[in-house]
Design a protein around this motif. Structure first.
Motif, PDB file in Angstrom:
ATOM      1  N   ASN A  86       0.820  -1.221   0.000  1.00 36.25           N
ATOM      2  CA  ASN A  86       0.000   0.000   0.000  1.00 36.25           C
ATOM      3  C   ASN A  86       0.850   1.265   0.000  1.00 36.25           C
ATOM      4  O   ASN A  86       0.355   2.360   0.261  1.00 36.25           O
ATOM      5  CB  ASN A  86      -0.942   0.008   1.211  1.00 36.25           C
ATOM      6  CG  ASN A  86      -0.190  -0.122   2.524  1.00 36.25           C
ATOM      7  OD1 ASN A  86       1.002   0.149   2.609  1.00 36.25           O
ATOM      8  ND2 ASN A  86      -0.892  -0.544   3.562  1.00 36.25           N
ATOM      9  N   ALA A  89      -0.201   4.256  -2.256  1.00 35.40           N
ATOM     10  CA  ALA A  89      -1.421   4.919  -1.785  1.00 35.40           C
ATOM     11  C   ALA A  89      -1.113   5.887  -0.648  1.00 35.40           C
ATOM     12  O   ALA A  89      -1.590   7.032  -0.635  1.00 35.40           O
ATOM     13  CB  ALA A  89      -2.442   3.876  -1.340  1.00 35.40           C
ATOM     14  N   THR A 279      -7.234   2.531  -0.959  1.00 31.06           N
ATOM     15  CA  THR A 279      -7.506   2.610  -2.394  1.00 31.06           C
ATOM     16  C   THR A 279      -7.765   1.192  -2.883  1.00 31.06           C
ATOM     17  O   THR A 279      -7.272   0.223  -2.285  1.00 31.06           O
ATOM     18  CB  THR A 279      -6.329   3.212  -3.186  1.00 31.06           C
ATOM     19  OG1 THR A 279      -5.215   2.307  -3.135  1.00 31.06           O
ATOM     20  CG2 THR A 279      -5.919   4.567  -2.628  1.00 31.06           C
TER      21      THR A 279
END
Length: 394
Positions: A86, A89, A279
């Motif tokens: 991640n 993001a 996201t």
């Protein structure tokens, strides 16, 4: 057949909670006593009876405070997370929040919303816009605490935007060092990083040496009106010291991802609801990594991105027998294991042993299958947590 207990909806885009990507030989179960593996995201499993058959817990995401790591290690349960899945993001949100809040943009938006019914809003907006005069970020000093998967991406992005970027990470890995722009100035202390910084952004896990690390002593070193950004863990800042600095104006603002009873009452705070990694792409990446790591451990004994055992990879098993031993990191463990195998005339063709803190992991490829009596002898060795037999690659 291997059974997987899914504790959370780890990714909206993966059908059947990620199980569809495992392929044949896997089945979802709600019975934890039947599960070979657990897929988890946010559920807190401290105090949960994990069941006798659980061998691996795969956490979709980087944090692992919701998992009892030491207990799992002693039971021979490998816990993996998904660092970097991640990272983009979080990077995008951190960089965006730095730029937006440097300009007072959100305050200006709130003013417009609050005055939406004003018939003279065009005129009044012109009169009031000076209340939201901000500053440009280009050329200002930003200190980045932690240069791992997220921090290194934040550093590179801010370098490209023209900020004067400093980084502090005493545990910087070779992998992330290679990824880091050479323009980033590495410093050897947190004090040097914070001194005269206009922005300080945090990207480290919550551990004994990081909890409360941003306190009055560090804040006093920053530029007056500095911005503190925390998209790592709530515990890293001393909330009382941060609140006092915001009240006095020493800190201009706190931008963070953690709505706690204290942060929500602080002056000049911009708080998002723990959405740094929210996201579709990040959820997909983390879920895919978790599934792949879980599958690699169950099928080959490969450990990757574990937080309670060392990483270890000997690839697919090419021999009639592979033993995976999860054990305490103590002297003569390998000697005891190999002595038992020698008595049964098993020839060791390959072996790998790795240690991490109090835990260790040993993979051994043999020229013949291990018989049941030898397995029981191995399991009887003091300090052995679990012995697994890995089937040869098909």
């Amino acid at each position: 057949m291997r059974y997987v207990k899914v504790m959370d909806n780890i990714a909206e885009d993966i059908t059947r909670d990620g199980i569809a990507n495992l392929g044949e030989g896997y089945e979802k179960t709600d019975d934890i006593n039947k599960a070979d593996a657990i897929l988890i995201r946010a559920s807190d499993i401290h105090g949960l009876d994990l069941g006798p058959s659980v061998r691996v817990i795969a956490r979709s995401g980087a944090g692992f405070n919701n998992i009892p790591l030491e207990e799992c290690a002693r039971r021979g349960i490998v816990v993996c997370n998904t660092p970097g899945g991640n990272a983009n993001a979080v990077k995008e949100l951190v960089v965006g929040m730095i730029l937006v809040n440097s300009r007072g943009t959100l305050s200006g938006i709130h003013w417009v919303n609050d005055n939406a019914d004003d018939p003279d809003i065009v005129r009044d907006a012109e009169r009031n816009k000076k209340a939201f005069v901000g500053r440009e970020a280009i050329g200002r000093k930003v200190g980045i605490v932690g240069l791992g998967s997220v921090g290194s991406k934040v550093a590179n992005a801010l370098v490209h935007l023209g900020l004067d970027v400093y980084g502090y990470d005493p545990y910087l890995s070779v992998e992330h060092a290679w990824q880091l722009s050479r323009t980033v100035k590495r410093v050897d202390s947190l004090e040097e990083l914070c001194r005269d910084a206009d922005y300080v952004t945090l990207h480290v896990p919550a551990k004994d040496d990081t909890i409360g690390m941003i306190d009055k002593s560090m804040i006093d070193l920053m530029s007056d009106g500095a911005m503190l950004i925390n998209y790592a863990r709530a515990e890293i800042i001393n909330e009382d010291d941060v609140a006092a600095a915001l009240e006095s104006g020493k800190l201009g603002s706190l931008v963070c991802d953690f709505a706690t009873p204290k942060t929500t009452r602080m002056k000049n705070t911009f708080i998002t609801p723990h959405m740094g990694a929210c996201t579709a792409e990040a959820e997909q990446n983390c879920a895919t990594m978790a599934v792949e790591q879980m599958k690699a451990y169950l099928e080959r004994g490969t450990i990757k991105n574990s937080v309670n055992y060392p990483d270890c990879d000997m690839g697919a098993c090419p021999t009639p027998g592979r033993i995976a031993a999860l054990h305490a990191n103590v002297p003569n463990m390998l000697g005891q294991i190999t002595a038992i195998l020698a008595k049964s005339n098993a020839n060791i063709q390959r072996m790998m042993n790795e240690a991490q803190n109090d835990s260790a992991y040993t993979l051994i490829d043999l020229d013949k299958p291990v018989d049941a009596d030898d397995l029981e002898r191995l399991r009887a060795i003091p300090g052995i947590y679990r012995i697994r037999v890995i089937k040869p690659a098909q």
